[in-house]
Structure formats: C-alpha cells, structure tokens
Design a protein around this motif. Structure first.
Motif, short mmCIF file in Angstrom:
data_model
loop_
_atom_site.label_atom_id
_atom_site.label_comp_id
_atom_site.label_asym_id
_atom_site.label_seq_id
_atom_site.Cartn_x
_atom_site.Cartn_y
_atom_site.Cartn_z
N VAL A 67 0.65 -1.03 -0.43
CA VAL A 67 -0.11 -0.45 0.05
C VAL A 67 1.04 0.86 0.11
O VAL A 67 0.47 2.26 -0.38
N THR A 68 1.86 1.04 0.60
CA THR A 68 3.41 2.49 0.39
C THR A 68 3.54 3.11 -0.44
O THR A 68 4.67 3.33 -0.37
N THR A 69 3.02 2.00 -1.56
CA THR A 69 3.41 2.39 -3.09
C THR A 69 4.57 1.59 -4.33
O THR A 69 4.60 1.73 -5.10
N TRP A 70 5.47 0.88 -3.33
CA TRP A 70 6.42 -0.42 -4.21
C TRP A 70 5.74 -1.81 -4.54
O TRP A 70 4.80 -2.10 -4.04
N SER A 71 6.14 -2.19 -5.80
CA SER A 71 5.78 -3.40 -5.88
C SER A 71 6.81 -4.77 -6.03
O SER A 71 7.95 -4.05 -6.72
N ARG A 72 6.39 -5.72 -6.19
CA ARG A 72 7.96 -6.48 -6.66
C ARG A 72 7.02 -7.66 -7.40
O ARG A 72 5.56 -7.69 -6.81
N ARG A 73 7.29 -7.99 -8.98
CA ARG A 73 7.07 -8.27 -10.00
C ARG A 73 6.77 -9.30 -9.53
O ARG A 73 8.72 -10.07 -9.65
N GLY A 74 6.25 -10.79 -9.92
CA GLY A 74 6.47 -12.04 -10.85
C GLY A 74 7.10 -12.64 -9.56
O GLY A 74 8.50 -13.88 -9.65
N ALA A 150 -4.18 -9.74 -5.34
CA ALA A 150 -5.46 -8.53 -6.17
C ALA A 150 -5.16 -7.67 -4.56
O ALA A 150 -6.07 -6.59 -4.89
N HIS A 151 -4.89 -7.53 -3.43
CA HIS A 151 -5.09 -6.57 -2.66
C HIS A 151 -3.95 -6.28 -2.42
O HIS A 151 -2.53 -6.65 -2.54
N TYR A 152 -3.98 -5.08 -1.44
CA TYR A 152 -2.70 -4.99 -1.29
C TYR A 152 -1.98 -5.25 -0.59
O TYR A 152 -2.59 -5.88 0.58
N GLY A 153 -1.08 -5.07 -0.32
CA GLY A 153 0.54 -6.24 0.62
C GLY A 153 -0.33 -6.60 2.05
O GLY A 153 0.16 -7.95 2.59
#
Ligand SMILES: Nc1nc2c(c(=O)[nH]1)N[C@H]1C(S)=C(S)[C@@H](COP(=O)(O)O)O[C@H]1N2
Ligand SMILES: [Mo]
Length: 226
Positions: A67-74, A150-153
C-alpha cells in the motif's frame, strides 16, 4: 493472472521485509509446524495441525503491491488455494455459520487484518509455504502465509496462525489506525485506506518506504546478532 500495472505503484527490484514498524522486531515463535487455529462463528473451534495436508499443491507467479506504493513483480509462490482449504477442511471440520463472512486473519507476530470471504475464495488466494522455490523464510512469512495478489500487501498476512470468523467487524481492533485498514484493499480500485482517497495516501505513504525498509533490515540483523 496478468493484470494492468496499478495506479500509483513503483516497481522494486528487491523484495524487502516490510510492515508496520511495531512488527519489525517481532518474529514467529513457531516456524516448523503449519498449525492454523479456527475460531469465532463456527460450530467447532479447532486447530488444524497441518493446513496443507491432503490439498492440491499450487504454484503461482504473481505481482505483490504494498500500500505504501512499492511493488515486486513475478513472485513464484507455492502452497494451496485458500478456497480448497475452506471447502475441504474449514467448512466440514469447523462448520462456520453461513452468515459469517468477515474473516480476521492473524499472524504469530500480532499483525492482523480482515478479509471478506468472497475475496478469500478467489482462485489466486493461497496459503503459501514456498517462495521462489525455497521454503518461506522468516522474513517472508514462515511457516504459513496468506497470499492475496489482488489486494494490498497488508492483507497477505505472514506467519498466519489464526482465523476468526465473524458476521462483521464489531470488536476487531486493527493493528494500525483504522483508516489504514480498508475492508477490501483492492489494488485495482486503489482502495489503500478507509475514508481517504487512494491518491492522497499514495503521497503520504511514499516517503515512508525507504526508512521503513531500513528499519526492517536492521531489526532482522539485531535478531541474528542477539
Ligand atoms: N504477520 C505479518 N504479516 C504482514 C506484515 C507484518 O508486519 N506481519 N506486513 C504486511 C505488509 S504491510 C506488507 S507490504 C507485506 C510485506 O511482505 P514481506 O515482508 O514478505 O515483503 O506483508 C504484510 N503482512
Ligand atoms: Mo505494506
């Protein structure tokens, strides 16, 4: 499942141990046994000794969005579908009241959130024990972790140890301020928090990413040295 890149998220090349700061120094007491306690609006409260026993093994590659805006793919998770656990273990053994569709998920470190049953039954929601071909580390949620891409971490509770089934949120005390825990927290709808627009929280949270990740690294090092 391929989804469009969500609004307000930025990709990271690493996968930091992360969460509310109060959990940085808290670690699971039990990392070997896959015990899951089921309580609340059920005919039988029970402890499932091995939450994965007898259920079909699933591997899934999914993106992870904090939710704090970082993402990790795959990320490649291994485990069982929550829906299989629900239909083949939870329903027959615990016999939940059908009107009770709010599920409080708790981790051994005290972290907690709620999920709606309809969201938990999505085919990409797992109870995971493996990540990228290795058993889950303590950093990433050993021994059992919910994965709800599909939901924030914060809905993907690590060290998952207890599920409380309720008819609503009465009596549930979130681990953070209530505005930070959206009842659904769907990434595609940018449901970052309750009562505040996603774009606003995006700007409030983004500056916290780097210091929080550093605090979690430091806490893990302190734990190893201790
Ligand atoms: N038990 C527990 N689960 C948790 C957390 C936590 O601190 N404790 N943090 C949540 C948050 S905010 C995020 S973004 C992810 C981070 O997962 P990671 O530490 O494996 O990267 O775990 C979520 N689940
Ligand atoms: Mo997060």
């Amino acid at each position: 499942m391929n989804r469009p890149w969500p609004a307000g998220q930025r990709e990271r090349s690493d996968f930091p141990r992360f969460g509310l700061l109060q959990f940085a120094h808290r670690f699971p007491a039990e990392t070997a046994r896959r015990e899951l306690r089921i309580v609340g609006a059920v005919a039988n409260e029970l402890v499932v000794d091995d939450a994965l026993a007898g259920l079909p093994w699933v591997e899934q590659v999914s993106d992870f969005h904090c939710v704090t805006t970082w993402s990790r793919r795959g990320l490649r998770w291994g485990g069982v579908r929550f829906a299989d656990f629900y239909e083949r273990v939870l329903v027959p053994q615990a016999k939940p009241q059908t009107a009770a569709t709010t599920f409080i998920l708790r981790g051994q470190d005290g972290a907690r959130t709620t999920m709606q049953l309809e969201d938990l039954l999505a085919p990409d929601v797992l109870i995971a024990t493996m990540l990228d071909g290795e058993p889950l580390s303590v950093a990433h949620g050993a021994p059992l972790r919910l994965v709800a891409p599909a939901h924030y971490g914060y809905k993907s509770v690590k060290h998952l140890s207890r599920i409380e089934i309720c008819s609503d949120e009465t009596g549930f005390r979130p681990a953070a301020f209530r505005f930070m825990d959206h009842p659904r927290a769907r990434v595609a709808a940018e449901e970052r928090g309750r009562g505040l627009p996603g774009w606003l929280l995006r700007h409030l949270y983004r500056p916290l990413v780097a210091p929080t990740a550093r605090r979690f690294v430091k806490a893990m090092e302190d734990c190893r040295d201790a």
